[in-house]
Design a protein around this motif. Structure first.
Motif, PDB file in Angstrom:
ATOM      1  N   VAL A  52      37.861  35.219  50.286  1.00 62.84           N
ATOM      2  CA  VAL A  52      38.161  36.380  49.683  1.00 62.84           C
ATOM      3  C   VAL A  52      38.539  36.226  48.225  1.00 62.84           C
ATOM      4  O   VAL A  52      38.888  35.286  47.735  1.00 62.84           O
ATOM      5  N   LEU A  53      37.972  37.041  47.319  1.00 63.48           N
ATOM      6  CA  LEU A  53      38.203  37.061  45.891  1.00 63.48           C
ATOM      7  C   LEU A  53      39.007  38.179  45.452  1.00 63.48           C
ATOM      8  O   LEU A  53      39.109  39.222  46.063  1.00 63.48           O
ATOM      9  N   ALA A  54      39.747  37.894  44.469  1.00 66.68           N
ATOM     10  CA  ALA A  54      40.613  38.966  43.672  1.00 66.68           C
ATOM     11  C   ALA A  54      40.646  38.802  42.354  1.00 66.68           C
ATOM     12  O   ALA A  54      40.231  37.626  41.655  1.00 66.68           O
ATOM     13  N   ARG A  55      40.588  40.131  41.861  1.00 64.11           N
ATOM     14  CA  ARG A  55      40.929  40.098  40.273  1.00 64.11           C
ATOM     15  C   ARG A  55      41.889  40.900  40.024  1.00 64.11           C
ATOM     16  O   ARG A  55      42.238  42.046  40.259  1.00 64.11           O
ATOM     17  N   VAL A  56      42.836  40.334  39.282  1.00 66.14           N
ATOM     18  CA  VAL A  56      44.449  40.916  38.857  1.00 66.14           C
ATOM     19  C   VAL A  56      44.531  41.065  37.555  1.00 66.14           C
ATOM     20  O   VAL A  56      44.378  40.000  36.694  1.00 66.14           O
ATOM     21  N   THR A  57      45.019  42.244  36.949  1.00 66.40           N
ATOM     22  CA  THR A  57      45.504  42.369  35.895  1.00 66.40           C
ATOM     23  C   THR A  57      46.643  43.287  35.735  1.00 66.40           C
ATOM     24  O   THR A  57      47.058  43.651  36.906  1.00 66.40           O
ATOM     25  N   ALA A  58      47.202  43.405  34.612  1.00 66.38           N
ATOM     26  CA  ALA A  58      48.614  44.277  34.483  1.00 66.38           C
ATOM     27  C   ALA A  58      48.096  45.768  35.161  1.00 66.38           C
ATOM     28  O   ALA A  58      49.289  46.281  35.843  1.00 66.38           O
TER      29      ALA A  58
END
Length: 283
Positions: free
Chosen positions: A246-252
């Motif tokens: 599982v991949l995730a991309r987190v920004t504010a």
């Protein structure tokens, strides 16, 4: 005198007829023997062609295997029954690529009796070697002789642990629940991931018949720090191992969680990579 001459003629005629009959019998016997020899030769060729065709069919099934493991290739075709037996399994560095030797058996029928139309069954067998280096490897090499080895009993496939079902949804909910300010802090994001993973594992183990050996532990996927990467205030996450990822991309401002496609997880491709997750656009 007339009687003697008649007797001689009768004797000569009888000899001629007997000779003709004997010659005819010999001709018929030789003709039938020739036909049987021809049929036997044709049968042998048919047997070879039948086994070769069956071997190619087995090869087409085996190349669908996604794990470069000779036992995994063989297990796709070596099931109950004696028609397929595994004799050899080889892996680099012993061979250039995973290789399998199988003995193949088939039952065939042969007509017996020239008038009765009856048939008898007979068995044919041969051994073949497949070397899996690419998608065209379904055609094997036919061996002149089968290896004199014991048949390998493959048994059930080994349990390959995977991420718990539903982890992606739990992770997305956990990361989304963070505030904009919290999503800017890698340590806070990492803590949220660990909490989400523990929750997903607990939920999976609560399912009836759950096998702990089939679930990746947090030590398997969250040890170290290579599963998280921060690039220009973008936090990339890659949780999993092998083809379970599982991949995730987190920004504010945003959270994206997804399962990468199978092609990207193949050997030699991007794989389960935190940096690739960080670089992924808003897709």
């Amino acid at each position: 005198m007339a009687v003697g001459r008649t007797a001689r003629v009768w004797i000569i005629g009888t000899l001629v007829v007997s000779t003709i009959i004997a010659a005819a019998v010999v001709f018929v016997i030789m003709h039938l023997a020739g036909e049987r020899s021809s049929v036997a030769g044709s049968r042998d060729l048919d047997d070879v062609a039948a086994l070769d065709a069956y071997a190619e069919e087995l090869g087409l099934v085996m190349i669908r295997n996604r794990r470069p493991d000779p036992a995994a290739y063989a297990r796709r075709v070596d099931g109950p029954g004696p028609d397929v037996e595994t004799l050899e399994l080889s892996d680099p560095p012993d061979t250039v690529a995973p290789a399998v030797v199988l003995r193949i058996r088939q039952q065939r029928q042969e007509r017996i009796g020239w008038i009765s139309g009856q048939y008898e069954e007979y068995e044919i067998s041969a051994c073949y070697r497949w070397t899996f280096t690419g998608m065209e490897d379904y055609k094997p090499d036919r061996l002149e002789e089968c290896p004199e080895v014991d048949v390998i009993e493959l048994g059930p496939p080994p349990v390959v642990p995977e991420l718990p079902d539903g982890f992606g949804d739990v992770l997305s909910e956990s990361l989304t629940s963070l505030s904009d300010a919290e999503r800017r802090v890698p340590e806070t994001v990492v803590a949220a991931v660990r909490s989400a993973y523990t929750e997903a594992v607990d939920d999976a183990l609560d399912e009836p018949g759950a096998d702990p050996a089939g679930i990746l532990s947090s030590d398997d996927v969250l040890a170290g720090d290579d599963w998280v990467e921060t690039i220009d205030e973008v936090i990339g996450l890659a949780v999993g191992r092998g083809r379970s990822c599982v991949l995730a991309r987190v920004t504010a401002d945003d959270v994206a969680v997804w399962h990468p496609d199978r092609i990207s997880l193949e050997p030699g491709e991007v794989g389960c990579s935190a940096s690739s997750a960080a670089y992924k656009g808003d897709e």
